[in-house]
Design a protein around this motif. Structure first.
Motif, PDB file in Angstrom:
ATOM      1  N   UNK A 174      74.472  72.285 -37.332  1.00 30.19           N
ATOM      2  CA  UNK A 174      73.712  73.174 -36.456  1.00 30.19           C
ATOM      3  C   UNK A 174      74.287  73.194 -35.037  1.00 30.19           C
ATOM      4  N   UNK A 175      74.573  72.014 -34.494  1.00 34.69           N
ATOM      5  CA  UNK A 175      74.975  71.950 -33.084  1.00 34.69           C
ATOM      6  C   UNK A 175      76.417  72.357 -32.838  1.00 34.69           C
ATOM      7  N   UNK A 176      77.293  72.132 -33.794  1.00 37.79           N
ATOM      8  CA  UNK A 176      78.700  72.439 -33.573  1.00 37.79           C
ATOM      9  C   UNK A 176      79.166  73.700 -34.296  1.00 37.79           C
ATOM     10  N   UNK A 177      79.013  73.731 -35.589  1.00 35.90           N
ATOM     11  CA  UNK A 177      79.515  74.882 -36.345  1.00 35.90           C
ATOM     12  C   UNK A 177      78.735  76.153 -35.998  1.00 35.90           C
ATOM     13  N   UNK A 178      77.420  76.083 -36.073  1.00 33.10           N
ATOM     14  CA  UNK A 178      76.611  77.264 -35.779  1.00 33.10           C
ATOM     15  C   UNK A 178      76.770  77.680 -34.323  1.00 33.10           C
ATOM     16  N   UNK A 179      76.841  76.704 -33.417  1.00 36.57           N
ATOM     17  CA  UNK A 179      77.014  77.023 -31.993  1.00 36.57           C
ATOM     18  C   UNK A 179      78.348  77.721 -31.753  1.00 36.57           C
ATOM     19  N   UNK A 235      84.698  80.063 -49.354  1.00 39.14           N
ATOM     20  CA  UNK A 235      85.636  80.795 -50.197  1.00 39.14           C
ATOM     21  C   UNK A 235      86.302  79.909 -51.221  1.00 39.14           C
ATOM     22  N   UNK A 236      87.532  79.455 -50.920  1.00 42.42           N
ATOM     23  CA  UNK A 236      88.237  78.622 -51.903  1.00 42.42           C
ATOM     24  C   UNK A 236      88.008  77.131 -51.696  1.00 42.42           C
ATOM     25  N   UNK A 237      87.205  76.763 -50.691  1.00 45.81           N
ATOM     26  CA  UNK A 237      86.793  75.378 -50.474  1.00 45.81           C
ATOM     27  C   UNK A 237      85.313  75.382 -50.098  1.00 45.81           C
ATOM     28  N   UNK A 238      84.723  74.186 -50.057  1.00 42.55           N
ATOM     29  CA  UNK A 238      83.398  74.066 -49.453  1.00 42.55           C
ATOM     30  C   UNK A 238      83.403  72.846 -48.551  1.00 42.55           C
ATOM     31  N   UNK A 239      82.528  72.889 -47.563  1.00 44.50           N
ATOM     32  CA  UNK A 239      82.443  71.808 -46.595  1.00 44.50           C
ATOM     33  C   UNK A 239      81.107  71.099 -46.726  1.00 44.50           C
ATOM     34  N   UNK A 240      81.145  69.796 -46.462  1.00 43.20           N
ATOM     35  CA  UNK A 240      79.922  68.993 -46.430  1.00 43.20           C
ATOM     36  C   UNK A 240      79.755  68.522 -44.996  1.00 43.20           C
ATOM     37  N   UNK A 241      78.613  68.833 -44.417  1.00 42.91           N
ATOM     38  CA  UNK A 241      78.308  68.500 -43.027  1.00 42.91           C
ATOM     39  C   UNK A 241      77.056  67.632 -42.941  1.00 42.91           C
ATOM     40  N   UNK A 242      76.986  66.841 -41.897  1.00 43.70           N
ATOM     41  CA  UNK A 242      75.729  66.207 -41.504  1.00 43.70           C
ATOM     42  C   UNK A 242      74.913  67.343 -40.887  1.00 43.70           C
ATOM     43  N   UNK A 243      73.634  67.512 -41.272  1.00 51.66           N
ATOM     44  CA  UNK A 243      72.870  68.693 -40.848  1.00 51.66           C
ATOM     45  C   UNK A 243      72.830  68.959 -39.343  1.00 51.66           C
ATOM     46  N   UNK A 244      72.597  67.958 -38.529  1.00 53.58           N
ATOM     47  CA  UNK A 244      72.526  68.187 -37.080  1.00 53.58           C
ATOM     48  C   UNK A 244      73.877  68.607 -36.517  1.00 53.58           C
ATOM     49  N   UNK A 245      74.955  68.017 -37.017  1.00 52.27           N
ATOM     50  CA  UNK A 245      76.296  68.390 -36.560  1.00 52.27           C
ATOM     51  C   UNK A 245      76.591  69.831 -36.943  1.00 52.27           C
ATOM     52  N   UNK A 251      88.076  66.217 -37.383  1.00 58.96           N
ATOM     53  CA  UNK A 251      87.266  66.804 -38.456  1.00 58.96           C
ATOM     54  C   UNK A 251      85.934  66.067 -38.526  1.00 58.96           C
ATOM     55  N   UNK A 252      84.844  66.801 -38.345  1.00 58.73           N
ATOM     56  CA  UNK A 252      83.523  66.181 -38.429  1.00 58.73           C
ATOM     57  C   UNK A 252      82.760  66.700 -39.652  1.00 58.73           C
ATOM     58  N   UNK A 253      83.496  67.029 -40.687  1.00 60.75           N
ATOM     59  CA  UNK A 253      82.965  67.480 -41.963  1.00 60.75           C
ATOM     60  C   UNK A 253      83.946  67.029 -43.040  1.00 60.75           C
ATOM     61  N   UNK A 254      83.508  67.115 -44.285  1.00 54.88           N
ATOM     62  CA  UNK A 254      84.373  66.837 -45.426  1.00 54.88           C
ATOM     63  C   UNK A 254      84.680  68.177 -46.078  1.00 54.88           C
ATOM     64  N   UNK A 255      85.951  68.435 -46.394  1.00 59.76           N
ATOM     65  CA  UNK A 255      86.317  69.691 -47.027  1.00 59.76           C
ATOM     66  C   UNK A 255      86.726  69.413 -48.469  1.00 59.76           C
ATOM     67  N   UNK A 256      86.081  70.108 -49.392  1.00 55.17           N
ATOM     68  CA  UNK A 256      86.285  69.864 -50.815  1.00 55.17           C
ATOM     69  C   UNK A 256      87.091  70.991 -51.453  1.00 55.17           C
ATOM     70  N   UNK A 257      88.153  70.604 -52.150  1.00 49.75           N
ATOM     71  CA  UNK A 257      89.095  71.531 -52.768  1.00 49.75           C
ATOM     72  C   UNK A 257      89.027  71.425 -54.281  1.00 49.75           C
ATOM     73  N   UNK A 258      89.101  72.565 -54.967  1.00 56.18           N
ATOM     74  CA  UNK A 258      89.281  72.534 -56.417  1.00 56.18           C
ATOM     75  C   UNK A 258      90.691  72.018 -56.686  1.00 56.18           C
ATOM     76  N   UNK A 259      90.963  71.671 -57.935  1.00 55.84           N
ATOM     77  CA  UNK A 259      92.308  71.231 -58.318  1.00 55.84           C
ATOM     78  C   UNK A 259      93.311  72.343 -58.026  1.00 55.84           C
ATOM     79  N   UNK A 260      92.975  73.583 -58.386  1.00 57.57           N
ATOM     80  CA  UNK A 260      93.894  74.695 -58.140  1.00 57.57           C
ATOM     81  C   UNK A 260      94.129  74.920 -56.649  1.00 57.57           C
ATOM     82  N   UNK A 261      93.065  74.831 -55.834  1.00 58.96           N
ATOM     83  CA  UNK A 261      93.219  75.066 -54.392  1.00 58.96           C
ATOM     84  C   UNK A 261      94.090  73.982 -53.745  1.00 58.96           C
TER      85      UNK A 261
END
Length: 169
Positions: free
Chosen positions: A139-144, A127-137, A55-65
């Protein structure tokens, strides 16, 4: 039935030297709605899952999720490999926290180092979570990866058709 708020959109935010970063206002509303204990004047809680080395990002969950995830884990056979792995990912490799009074999230140095986060972060609604990414990662990994998938489709493929029958992975 009440409308369920979802994390949508993406935005870039500055990260200060102490690891404080502003959470997009719309994301804060979703965190509030997803915290059964939240009421005006309190700070909503959330769980940041940092996970294993893949995992090269942080995934944030609500209490319910995260409660929904916990219920699914608890339904697995105790002692099974899948249950142990998921307990590690969602319990041991996570950071329970809350939004501060100014709408910011404080990311510990360990979490920032894990994803190489320094002066900026990209928040991406999922959707039911959000992710925090380093901007270059991001662009280069997720968007690619997304571009590669889209290019693998026939040119006349309307991706809306996947809503009725998801593609094979």
């Amino acid at each position: 039935m009440a409308r369920k708020l979802r994390f949508r959109g993406e935005s870039r935010h500055k990260v200060d030297a102490k690891g404080r970063v502003s959470i997009p206002a719309q994301f804060r509303r979703v965190l509030e709605a997803g915290d059964p204990e939240w009421k005006e004047g309190l700070n909503p809680e959330l769980v940041v899952v940092y996970g294993d080395k893949r995992r090269n990002y942080l995934e944030c969950f609500t209490v319910q999720a995260i409660d929904e995830v916990d219920e699914k884990i608890e339904a697995l056979p105790r002692g099974s490999r899948a249950r142990k792995a998921l307990e590690t990912l969602f319990n041991a490799q996570s950071h329970p926290t809350s939004v501060d009074e100014t709408g910011r999230l404080v990311l510990p140095a360990k979490l920032r180092a894990k994803i190489g986060l320094s002066s900026e972060a990209v928040f991406v609604g999922s959707g039911d979570t959000f992710k925090i990414w380093e901007p270059e990662t991001y662009e280069s990994e997720h968007q690619a990866e997304m571009d590669e998938w889209l290019e693998s489709l026939p040119p006349d493929q309307d991706i809306m058709t996947f809503l009725d029958s998801p593609p094979e992975e």
